[in-house]
Scaffold this motif. Structure first.
Motif, PDB file in Angstrom:
ATOM      1  N   TYR A  84       0.801  -1.050  -0.143  1.00 25.15           N
ATOM      2  CA  TYR A  84      -0.008  -0.085  -0.105  1.00 25.15           C
ATOM      3  C   TYR A  84       0.783   1.210  -0.137  1.00 25.15           C
ATOM      4  O   TYR A  84       1.698   1.494   1.162  1.00 25.15           O
TER       5      TYR A  84
ATOM      6  N   THR B  89      -5.674   5.551  -7.236  1.00 20.23           N
ATOM      7  CA  THR B  89      -6.589   6.620  -6.683  1.00 20.23           C
ATOM      8  C   THR B  89      -5.957   7.835  -7.266  1.00 20.23           C
ATOM      9  O   THR B  89      -4.632   8.109  -6.772  1.00 20.23           O
TER      10      THR B  89
ATOM     11  N   ALA C 109      -1.567   4.320  -4.456  1.00 15.46           N
ATOM     12  CA  ALA C 109      -1.607   2.898  -5.105  1.00 15.46           C
ATOM     13  C   ALA C 109      -1.555   1.571  -4.182  1.00 15.46           C
ATOM     14  O   ALA C 109      -0.897   1.800  -3.048  1.00 15.46           O
ATOM     15  N   THR C 110      -2.034   0.556  -4.894  1.00 16.06           N
ATOM     16  CA  THR C 110      -1.772  -0.652  -4.238  1.00 16.06           C
ATOM     17  C   THR C 110      -1.104  -1.598  -5.260  1.00 16.06           C
ATOM     18  O   THR C 110      -1.303  -1.414  -6.554  1.00 16.06           O
TER      19      THR C 110
ATOM     20  N   VAL D 224      -1.666  -2.268  -9.153  1.00 19.66           N
ATOM     21  CA  VAL D 224      -2.873  -3.228  -9.395  1.00 19.66           C
ATOM     22  C   VAL D 224      -3.913  -2.188  -9.475  1.00 19.66           C
ATOM     23  O   VAL D 224      -5.114  -2.268  -9.707  1.00 19.66           O
ATOM     24  N   LYS D 225      -3.749  -0.910  -8.346  1.00 22.57           N
ATOM     25  CA  LYS D 225      -4.853  -0.044  -8.278  1.00 22.57           C
ATOM     26  C   LYS D 225      -4.355   1.550  -7.855  1.00 22.57           C
ATOM     27  O   LYS D 225      -3.420   1.419  -7.196  1.00 22.57           O
TER      28      LYS D 225
ATOM     29  N   PRO E   8      -3.753  -0.444 -14.506  1.00 21.62           N
ATOM     30  CA  PRO E   8      -4.272  -0.958 -13.067  1.00 21.62           C
ATOM     31  C   PRO E   8      -5.715  -0.356 -13.114  1.00 21.62           C
ATOM     32  O   PRO E   8      -6.051   0.323 -13.669  1.00 21.62           O
ATOM     33  N   ALA E   9      -6.478  -0.928 -12.204  1.00 21.39           N
ATOM     34  CA  ALA E   9      -7.736  -0.499 -12.064  1.00 21.39           C
ATOM     35  C   ALA E   9      -7.581   1.073 -11.122  1.00 21.39           C
ATOM     36  O   ALA E   9      -6.437   1.302 -10.706  1.00 21.39           O
ATOM     37  N   ARG E  10      -8.655   1.827 -11.494  1.00 26.60           N
ATOM     38  CA  ARG E  10      -8.354   3.356 -11.141  1.00 26.60           C
ATOM     39  C   ARG E  10      -9.453   4.016 -10.703  1.00 26.60           C
ATOM     40  O   ARG E  10     -10.734   3.623 -11.279  1.00 26.60           O
ATOM     41  N   VAL E  11      -9.416   4.869  -9.737  1.00 29.41           N
ATOM     42  CA  VAL E  11     -10.468   5.902  -9.371  1.00 29.41           C
ATOM     43  C   VAL E  11      -9.844   7.353  -9.646  1.00 29.41           C
ATOM     44  O   VAL E  11      -8.671   7.460  -9.290  1.00 29.41           O
TER      45      VAL E  11
END
Length: 129
Positions: free
Chosen positions: A30, A79, A124-125, A76-77, A104-107
């Motif tokens: 994280y 924001t 990020a993760t 992988v994620k 990666p996935a994103r917001v």
């Protein structure tokens, strides 16, 4: 509390605030939120939102590398926090250039203000397994 390791590196900005640059819990990492601050000078980088986005991603990658990962390839994620959604397209272009065809996935959210008055920040993760 879970078995965790705090990650610290000179490759990303550090502060005297009470948080880690990153925390590894098993194979998950994280990464704390980073703005467009140069870790060597402590100053916000000059330039447009693309240059600032690049610096943010370099900061995130440095923490992943310090944890034993492979920079942005292990993310992988994400924001994304923007102070002005009018800059969304320019951020997407710079972001896409760094992540390529398998992002990666994103917001993405608009916020009223960020520390140091940066225009973009990301956390990020990453998966290190």
């Amino acid at each position: 509390m879970a078995d965790t390791d705090s990650i610290e590196t000179d490759g990303a900005p550090s502060t005297d605030n009470p948080y880690s640059q990153g925390v590894r819990a098993g194979d998950a990492l994280y990464v704390s939120g980073y703005g467009s601050v140069d870790p060597e000078t402590g100053d916000v980088v000059d330039g447009d939102i693309a240059a600032q986005t690049d610096r943010v991603l370099e900061n995130v990658a440095a923490v992943v590398d310090a944890a034993g990962g492979d920079g942005l390839a292990d993310v992988v994620k994400v924001t994304v926090y923007l102070t002005d959604l009018e800059e969304y397209d320019a951020v997407n272009e710079a972001y896409g250039a760094r992540f390529g065809d398998d992002p990666p996935a994103r917001v993405c959210v608009e916020v009223s203000r960020l520390p140091d008055d940066v225009r973009v920040e990301m956390d990020a993760t990453a998966s290190l397994g």
